[in-house]
Design a protein around this motif. Structure first.
Motif, PDB file in Angstrom:
ATOM      1  N   ASP A  51     -35.482  -9.705  -2.501  1.00 50.36           N
ATOM      2  CA  ASP A  51     -34.198  -9.111  -2.912  1.00 50.36           C
ATOM      3  C   ASP A  51     -33.954  -7.789  -2.190  1.00 50.36           C
ATOM      4  O   ASP A  51     -32.834  -7.506  -1.753  1.00 50.36           O
ATOM      5  N   GLU A  52     -34.998  -6.978  -2.072  1.00 51.41           N
ATOM      6  CA  GLU A  52     -34.861  -5.704  -1.360  1.00 51.41           C
ATOM      7  C   GLU A  52     -34.623  -5.925   0.136  1.00 51.41           C
ATOM      8  O   GLU A  52     -33.855  -5.200   0.760  1.00 51.41           O
ATOM      9  N   GLN A 112     -38.868  -9.965  -5.865  1.00 44.92           N
ATOM     10  CA  GLN A 112     -38.498  -8.556  -5.817  1.00 44.92           C
ATOM     11  C   GLN A 112     -38.437  -8.052  -4.373  1.00 44.92           C
ATOM     12  O   GLN A 112     -37.491  -7.374  -3.980  1.00 44.92           O
TER      13      GLN A 112
END
Length: 150
Positions: free
Chosen positions: A15-16, A12
């Protein structure tokens, strides 16, 4: 004491980080045709990002050492267990989790930009420091006591 557990997954956060660096690189294409290719993080960069992840964990643990009961890492995530005051406002927990995520993203991007985009690295570092301060304020915050009514 109130226990709060926050879990961050590397996928997560990475990905950011990829979204942020891609956007930054795309916005600079007019002035620098190689910006996107230079700034965007790829799966091949994960080893370096992993080191930045570890450094972010160290910073967070240092800031929260008074409240941190344990921190554990696996290949895919980090788990932070906090023991907070009995008067900690649990309504802050969702916001605290988001701020953990934002801190990791901004801190990793800041460190990545020291190699790929020095002009913006300090801005991201300042933002990460501000988020870390916000995290500390949230864990220290205590609700006003309420007088019992009988």
């Amino acid at each position: 004491m109130k226990s709060v557990t926050i879990t961050l997954t590397k996928s997560q956060v990475y990905d950011e980080v990829a979204k942020t660096t891609a956007y930054g690189g795309a916005k600079m294409l007019e002035d620098d045709p190689n910006a996107y290719k230079r700034m965007f993080t790829t799966k091949a960069d994960r080893d370096m990002l992993s080191r930045f992840w570890d450094e972010s964990c160290v910073s967070l643990c240092q800031t929260l050492r008074r409240y941190l009961t344990s921190e554990s890492q696996s290949a895919e995530s980090s788990v932070f267990n906090l023991e907070l005051s009995e008067s900690y406002d649990e309504a802050l927990t969702p916001s605290l989790k988001k701020e953990f995520l934002s801190f990791f993203v901004m801190n990793i991007v800041s460190m990545w930009y020291t190699f790929t985009n020095k002009a913006e690295a300090a801005d991201y570092g300042t933002s990460a420091a501000g988020l870390l301060e916000g995290i500390h304020r949230k864990v220290c915050y205590k609700k006003k006591p309420k007088r019992p009514t009988y």
